[in-house]
Design a protein around this motif. Structure first.
Motif, PDB file in Angstrom:
ATOM      1  N   VAL A  81       0.828  -1.198   0.000  1.00 45.15           N
ATOM      2  CA  VAL A  81       0.000   0.000   0.000  1.00 45.15           C
ATOM      3  C   VAL A  81       0.867   1.255   0.000  1.00 45.15           C
ATOM      4  O   VAL A  81       1.788   1.384   0.799  1.00 45.15           O
ATOM      5  CB  VAL A  81      -0.932   0.020   1.225  1.00 45.15           C
ATOM      6  CG1 VAL A  81      -1.808   1.263   1.202  1.00 45.15           C
ATOM      7  CG2 VAL A  81      -1.810  -1.201   1.259  1.00 45.15           C
ATOM      8  N   ARG A 273      -8.187  -9.010   3.347  1.00 45.18           N
ATOM      9  CA  ARG A 273      -6.972  -8.770   2.550  1.00 45.18           C
ATOM     10  C   ARG A 273      -5.866  -9.731   2.953  1.00 45.18           C
ATOM     11  O   ARG A 273      -5.143 -10.264   2.098  1.00 45.18           O
ATOM     12  CB  ARG A 273      -6.522  -7.324   2.737  1.00 45.18           C
ATOM     13  CG  ARG A 273      -5.215  -6.963   2.028  1.00 45.18           C
ATOM     14  CD  ARG A 273      -4.883  -5.511   2.243  1.00 45.18           C
ATOM     15  NE  ARG A 273      -4.677  -5.209   3.653  1.00 45.18           N
ATOM     16  CZ  ARG A 273      -4.768  -3.985   4.171  1.00 45.18           C
ATOM     17  NH1 ARG A 273      -5.070  -2.959   3.410  1.00 45.18           N
ATOM     18  NH2 ARG A 273      -4.549  -3.790   5.462  1.00 45.18           N
ATOM     19  N   TYR A 295     -14.222   0.846   5.224  1.00 44.88           N
ATOM     20  CA  TYR A 295     -12.763   0.910   5.279  1.00 44.88           C
ATOM     21  C   TYR A 295     -12.259   2.119   4.495  1.00 44.88           C
ATOM     22  O   TYR A 295     -11.230   2.714   4.826  1.00 44.88           O
ATOM     23  CB  TYR A 295     -12.167  -0.371   4.688  1.00 44.88           C
ATOM     24  CG  TYR A 295     -10.663  -0.399   4.658  1.00 44.88           C
ATOM     25  CD1 TYR A 295      -9.935  -0.814   5.772  1.00 44.88           C
ATOM     26  CD2 TYR A 295      -9.951   0.000   3.526  1.00 44.88           C
ATOM     27  CE1 TYR A 295      -8.546  -0.826   5.755  1.00 44.88           C
ATOM     28  CE2 TYR A 295      -8.571  -0.020   3.505  1.00 44.88           C
ATOM     29  CZ  TYR A 295      -7.866  -0.433   4.621  1.00 44.88           C
ATOM     30  OH  TYR A 295      -6.494  -0.444   4.609  1.00 44.88           O
ATOM     31  N   PHE A 296     -13.000   2.494   3.467  1.00 45.68           N
ATOM     32  CA  PHE A 296     -12.589   3.580   2.572  1.00 45.68           C
ATOM     33  C   PHE A 296     -13.253   4.897   2.980  1.00 45.68           C
ATOM     34  O   PHE A 296     -14.378   4.913   3.473  1.00 45.68           O
ATOM     35  CB  PHE A 296     -12.954   3.243   1.125  1.00 45.68           C
ATOM     36  CG  PHE A 296     -12.318   1.983   0.633  1.00 45.68           C
ATOM     37  CD1 PHE A 296     -11.039   1.986   0.109  1.00 45.68           C
ATOM     38  CD2 PHE A 296     -12.992   0.773   0.728  1.00 45.68           C
ATOM     39  CE1 PHE A 296     -10.438   0.817  -0.323  1.00 45.68           C
ATOM     40  CE2 PHE A 296     -12.406  -0.406   0.291  1.00 45.68           C
ATOM     41  CZ  PHE A 296     -11.116  -0.388  -0.231  1.00 45.68           C
ATOM     42  N   LYS A 507       1.769  -0.487   7.302  1.00 46.26           N
ATOM     43  CA  LYS A 507       1.042   0.560   6.581  1.00 46.26           C
ATOM     44  C   LYS A 507      -0.378   0.685   7.117  1.00 46.26           C
ATOM     45  O   LYS A 507      -0.925   1.784   7.203  1.00 46.26           O
ATOM     46  CB  LYS A 507       1.020   0.244   5.089  1.00 46.26           C
ATOM     47  CG  LYS A 507       2.366   0.326   4.416  1.00 46.26           C
ATOM     48  CD  LYS A 507       2.899   1.741   4.344  1.00 46.26           C
ATOM     49  CE  LYS A 507       2.184   2.584   3.326  1.00 46.26           C
ATOM     50  NZ  LYS A 507       2.838   3.907   3.133  1.00 46.26           N
ATOM     51  N   GLU A 508      -0.985  -0.449   7.485  1.00 40.67           N
ATOM     52  CA  GLU A 508      -2.322  -0.402   8.070  1.00 40.67           C
ATOM     53  C   GLU A 508      -2.269   0.267   9.437  1.00 40.67           C
ATOM     54  O   GLU A 508      -3.183   1.011   9.815  1.00 40.67           O
ATOM     55  CB  GLU A 508      -2.893  -1.814   8.190  1.00 40.67           C
ATOM     56  CG  GLU A 508      -4.339  -1.870   8.675  1.00 40.67           C
ATOM     57  CD  GLU A 508      -5.310  -1.214   7.719  1.00 40.67           C
ATOM     58  OE1 GLU A 508      -6.394  -0.808   8.187  1.00 40.67           O
ATOM     59  OE2 GLU A 508      -5.007  -1.093   6.508  1.00 40.67           O
ATOM     60  N   LYS A 511      -2.128   3.915   8.795  1.00 39.98           N
ATOM     61  CA  LYS A 511      -3.442   4.409   8.365  1.00 39.98           C
ATOM     62  C   LYS A 511      -4.352   4.623   9.575  1.00 39.98           C
ATOM     63  O   LYS A 511      -4.999   5.665   9.721  1.00 39.98           O
ATOM     64  CB  LYS A 511      -4.085   3.409   7.399  1.00 39.98           C
ATOM     65  CG  LYS A 511      -5.507   3.754   6.955  1.00 39.98           C
ATOM     66  CD  LYS A 511      -6.053   2.659   6.028  1.00 39.98           C
ATOM     67  CE  LYS A 511      -7.399   3.030   5.427  1.00 39.98           C
ATOM     68  NZ  LYS A 511      -8.496   3.050   6.402  1.00 39.98           N
ATOM     69  N   ASP A 688      -7.337   9.037  -5.046  1.00 45.10           N
ATOM     70  CA  ASP A 688      -6.699   7.897  -4.372  1.00 45.10           C
ATOM     71  C   ASP A 688      -5.251   8.198  -3.983  1.00 45.10           C
ATOM     72  O   ASP A 688      -4.324   7.469  -4.338  1.00 45.10           O
ATOM     73  CB  ASP A 688      -6.760   6.667  -5.289  1.00 45.10           C
ATOM     74  CG  ASP A 688      -6.400   5.372  -4.562  1.00 45.10           C
ATOM     75  OD1 ASP A 688      -6.696   5.272  -3.359  1.00 45.10           O
ATOM     76  OD2 ASP A 688      -5.833   4.469  -5.195  1.00 45.10           O
ATOM     77  N   GLU A 690      -3.559   7.895  -1.259  1.00 44.03           N
ATOM     78  CA  GLU A 690      -2.854   6.920  -0.424  1.00 44.03           C
ATOM     79  C   GLU A 690      -2.746   5.541  -1.067  1.00 44.03           C
ATOM     80  O   GLU A 690      -2.051   4.663  -0.560  1.00 44.03           O
ATOM     81  CB  GLU A 690      -3.548   6.783   0.939  1.00 44.03           C
ATOM     82  CG  GLU A 690      -3.710   8.094   1.695  1.00 44.03           C
ATOM     83  CD  GLU A 690      -2.381   8.718   2.080  1.00 44.03           C
ATOM     84  OE1 GLU A 690      -1.376   7.973   2.133  1.00 44.03           O
ATOM     85  OE2 GLU A 690      -2.343   9.930   2.314  1.00 44.03           O
ATOM     86  N   TYR A 692      -5.202   3.232  -1.468  1.00 48.96           N
ATOM     87  CA  TYR A 692      -6.053   2.179  -0.907  1.00 48.96           C
ATOM     88  C   TYR A 692      -7.025   1.615  -1.942  1.00 48.96           C
ATOM     89  O   TYR A 692      -7.287   0.412  -1.970  1.00 48.96           O
ATOM     90  CB  TYR A 692      -6.827   2.705   0.304  1.00 48.96           C
ATOM     91  CG  TYR A 692      -5.940   3.210   1.412  1.00 48.96           C
ATOM     92  CD1 TYR A 692      -4.943   2.403   1.962  1.00 48.96           C
ATOM     93  CD2 TYR A 692      -6.085   4.507   1.913  1.00 48.96           C
ATOM     94  CE1 TYR A 692      -4.127   2.862   2.964  1.00 48.96           C
ATOM     95  CE2 TYR A 692      -5.260   4.975   2.925  1.00 48.96           C
ATOM     96  CZ  TYR A 692      -4.277   4.159   3.446  1.00 48.96           C
ATOM     97  OH  TYR A 692      -3.455   4.613   4.445  1.00 48.96           O
ATOM     98  N   ARG A 693      -7.563   2.485  -2.785  1.00 43.54           N
ATOM     99  CA  ARG A 693      -8.500   2.008  -3.814  1.00 43.54           C
ATOM    100  C   ARG A 693      -7.772   1.201  -4.885  1.00 43.54           C
ATOM    101  O   ARG A 693      -8.304   0.215  -5.388  1.00 43.54           O
ATOM    102  CB  ARG A 693      -9.262   3.188  -4.432  1.00 43.54           C
ATOM    103  CG  ARG A 693     -10.180   3.881  -3.436  1.00 43.54           C
ATOM    104  CD  ARG A 693     -11.126   4.872  -4.099  1.00 43.54           C
ATOM    105  NE  ARG A 693     -12.013   5.478  -3.109  1.00 43.54           N
ATOM    106  CZ  ARG A 693     -13.087   6.207  -3.405  1.00 43.54           C
ATOM    107  NH1 ARG A 693     -13.400   6.426  -4.669  1.00 43.54           N
ATOM    108  NH2 ARG A 693     -13.836   6.723  -2.447  1.00 43.54           N
ATOM    109  N   GLU A 695      -5.184  -0.591  -4.367  1.00 44.91           N
ATOM    110  CA  GLU A 695      -4.920  -1.890  -3.749  1.00 44.91           C
ATOM    111  C   GLU A 695      -6.159  -2.780  -3.841  1.00 44.91           C
ATOM    112  O   GLU A 695      -6.058  -3.981  -4.104  1.00 44.91           O
ATOM    113  CB  GLU A 695      -4.528  -1.701  -2.289  1.00 44.91           C
ATOM    114  CG  GLU A 695      -4.217  -3.013  -1.584  1.00 44.91           C
ATOM    115  CD  GLU A 695      -4.321  -2.910  -0.076  1.00 44.91           C
ATOM    116  OE1 GLU A 695      -3.479  -3.508   0.600  1.00 44.91           O
ATOM    117  OE2 GLU A 695      -5.253  -2.243   0.411  1.00 44.91           O
TER     118      GLU A 695
END
Length: 714
Positions: A81, A273, A295-296, A507-508, A511, A688, A690, A692-693, A695
């Motif tokens: 990510v 994931r 999540y988004f 990375k999570e 976030k 997008d 970062e 995330y989308r 990914e």
């Protein structure tokens, strides 16, 4: 011309490898070029002819390993990510050899980009475990002979007798060599028409043969240890998830009200994931669609009035049900200036039991909390409580980051798990250091495997319900796999005025604890409930997508004693309803049929006929320390757009919901395909920043590829 695979192998090597030595190994390290450190838990995919063969996650040091790979040519794709993906093409795996290839990655703005690099075969194969040479059709084409013995003699160390007769290697006898042609052993010459007994017996031991094209032998991964002495990631084996049944369609004539609590938990998506990155189907009950959608972040407008959030609605086509429309309800929480935010009184409750020894548990947990500690202000205070067989305070509440970091570094895993005792102590410390008008919160970091004291889901629920009365909020951070107890952590967050996230990589952690710190740590509204009243003239039936664990009775909406979800600063919450309009209503076989009432009739009011509203949304919420709820209400007009004209918010949320339905094998997904999901997501990726989308799009592509392969094998 057919391909010739030719090997010259010493006889003693044949005996050693005769039980199926048809494979090699690919290993290496994924490195961040900015600091020359390994990237832990990066996704590494091995592909052949655009088909996914195997997937791995790097360990805590960034290392990856694919063992027992059929000798062939592959592509390697590495993603993380916030980093552009890297694809290495044409990696050659040879028999009995270990190919080592390190992949360098650099964090970048254009995360959609795929950096393609060519693999170069090393001049010297230092890792070969057997002697010999592999010659393909192109190699043979360039050799000025078609005699097999003459071709073999081009291999270094091979000697050919005069007049094209027998060959030998490194002084061995002619019969000590093994030749493969098109993957099968070439027949050996017989002496006097008979095999010699000893050689015949040795051949019965077996010899290497090539499997079918594209076949793959997957090795069982053993537990290994990283350079830091940390056990590698464990295999899923004893995970627990709360079971639930998907929401059904409900006829408006039978029940016009739909009531539920908001849900800001995001654990399900990151957990899914993790499973998919390891090429494992996630358990059905691990797939909570509302958590995947939430999540988004979505580009909803900020509130401009006295309320702490703003409500947005949109209506368009439903991609998985042609007879229905889809209604999106979005809440946007007010953002706050973190420098001016209330003083924080945080207590970290850390699981250091024996089950936390793996790389994706305590080691990752420690690195995660370091990120949060380093981003707290000088006026904020933090304390460290740990629990294993018992609970203990290892660092009293302090603003000294060095003390906190030193105490964190000393933590090691071992012992049983007295989670209940840990919760008791953490709340006691938080209450002792309570900051009036401040942000008082306990942060639990665990795999949820409580096994001493209050450990059952029911016991934990009773305990946490009692503790929330002190206006101390809760954040639950889940780590690891194998014995992961998602059901217990979900209960803690749901019943303890809290939120729940799953941390599968650093990375999570960044976030959740840094980039979205406001939403994770600062509650701006609690006990947020929604009640939707459908207009029976316009809507005949409806279905709430997800939120099965958050449904409320209609009486609960006006009951301020009834607990509901919390909304954090800057958080977005999205819900989707499938609705069947009266215009094209056809009685569905899935609708629950109820006989007509004898003594009363449900009649629509004159307002229902004249308003043209599809529904009215009512919301209740309380201030973070309030006891009386505030009511909001707004109608949703019959303003329906084709999905091609719908907003990016709508289309992306719809794609995520569709993906979740396919993963769950939902009966409501109908003819929806992964290709449909992919098309929606790609068209709604937006800025997008970062990654995330992007990914998510990559993940859908991988699952689509695996699904296509599975269908071919049927």
């Amino acid at each position: 011309m057919s391909k010739y695979f030719i090997f010259s192998i010493l006889f003693f090597v044949i005996v050693i490898t005769s039980y199926g030595q048809t494979t090699g190994t690919l290993q290496g390290k994924v490195i961040d070029v900015t600091n020359d450190e390994g990237l832990p838990f990066a996704s590494v995919l091995l592909e052949k002819d655009d088909s996914l063969i195997a997937g791995r996650q790097t360990d805590f040091d960034g290392n990856y390993n694919f063992s027992n790979i059929e000798a062939d040519t592959y592509d390697l794709t590495v993603s993380y990510v916030g980093y552009p993906s890297v694809k290495i093409e044409n990696i050659v795996i040879k028999l009995g050899q270990v190919v080592t290839f390190d992949v360098e990655m650099e964090e970048g703005v254009n995360v959609e980009e795929v950096v393609v690099r060519a693999y170069r075969i090393p001049l010297i194969e230092q890792s070969a475990t057997s002697g010999g040479q592999v010659l393909g059709a192109e190699d043979i084409k360039n050799i000025p002979t078609r005699n097999i013995s003459n071709i073999i003699s081009t291999t270094a160390g091979v000697h050919q007798k005069s007049k094209g007769k027998g060959i030998s290697r490194a002084g061995s006898r002619a019969h000590s060599n093994l030749i493969f042609v098109d993957g099968s052993p070439a027949p050996k010459a017989r002496k006097g028409g008979k095999r010699r007994g000893k050689r015949a017996r040795n051949r019965k031991l077996g010899c290497p043969t090539f499997g079918a094209a594209g076949s793959m032998a997957t090795a069982k991964e053993d537990q290994t240890t990283s350079s830091k002495g940390i056990a590698s990631v464990e295999k899923p084996s004893n995970e627990e998830y709360g079971s639930f049944v998907e929401n059904e369609y409900i006829a408006v004539r039978d029940e016009a009200l739909s009531t539920f609590s908001i849900d800001v938990d995001r654990a399900s998506y990151a957990n899914i994931r993790r499973h998919l990155n390891q090429m494992q189907p996630p358990p059905k009950d691990a797939i909570r669609i509302e958590e995947m959608i939430n999540y988004f972040n979505y580009d909803y407008e900020q509130p401009k009035d006295e309320h702490p959030f703003r409500v947005h609605t949109e209506v368009s086509d439903c991609p998985w049900n042609k007879e229905a429309k889809l209604v999106q309800i979005g809440l946007q929480g007010k953002k706050i200036d973190l420098e001016k935010a209330p003083i924080s009184n945080l207590v970290f409750l850390i699981d250091v039991s024996g089950s936390m020894s793996y790389a994706n548990k305590l080691p990752l947990l420690k690195e995660s909390l370091k990120l949060l500690i380093n981003n707290m202000r000088a006026k904020d205070k933090m304390a460290l409580v740990v629990y294993a067989g018992a609970a203990g305070l290892i660092q009293a509440s302090t603003s000294d980051k060095n003390k906190l970091l030193e105490a964190l570094d000393k933590l090691e895993a071992g012992g049983s798990t007295a989670g209940g005792a840990g919760i008791e102590l953490a709340y006691k410390i938080a209450k002792k250091n309570l900051v009036a008008d401040g942000n008082n919160r306990v942060i639990i970091a665990t795999d949820g495997d409580f096994n001493v004291g209050a450990s059952s889901t029911t016991d934990l629920e009773k305990l946490i319900v009692e503790k929330r009365k002190d206006n101390i909020f809760l954040t639950v951070l889940g780590y690891g796999m194998g014995n992961y107890k998602d059901n217990r952590m979900e209960v803690l967050a749901d019943k303890g005025n809290g939120n729940y996230a799953y941390i599968d990589n650093i990375k999570e952690a960044k976030k959740t604890l840094v980039k979205e710190m406001g939403g994770t740590l600062y509650t701006i509204a609690k006990d947020v409930k929604l009640q939707i009243e459908f207009n029976p003239v316009e809507v005949k039936s409806y279905r709430l997508v997800g939120y099965e664990n958050r449904l409320l009775n209609k009486e609960d909406f006006n009951n301020d004693a009834k607990d509901a979800g919390e909304l954090g600063a800057g958080h977005t919450v999205t819900a989707l309803y499938e609705i069947v309009l009266a215009d094209n209503y056809k009685e569905s076989k899935r609708e629950k049929k109820v006989d007509a009432l004898i003594y009363q009739k449900n009649k629509a009011t004159s307002l229902a006929h004249s308003s043209k509203d599809l529904m009215t949304i009512k919301l209740r919420y309380k201030e973070p320390k309030g006891t009386k709820s505030v009511l909001m209400a707004l109608p949703v007009p019959k303003d329906i757009k084709p999905i091609a004209e719908a907003s990016e918010n709508f289309r992306f949320a719809t794609s995520v919901a569709g993906f979740g339905m396919l993963l769950r094998a939902s009966k409501f997904s109908n003819d929806l395909t992964y290709e449909n999901v992919l098309s929606l997501a790609q068209g709604a990726k937006g800025a997008d920043k970062e990654g995330y989308r992007q990914e998510f799009i990559r993940m859908v592509k991988n699952v689509s590829s695996m699904s296509a392969q599975a269908n071919k094998q049927k």
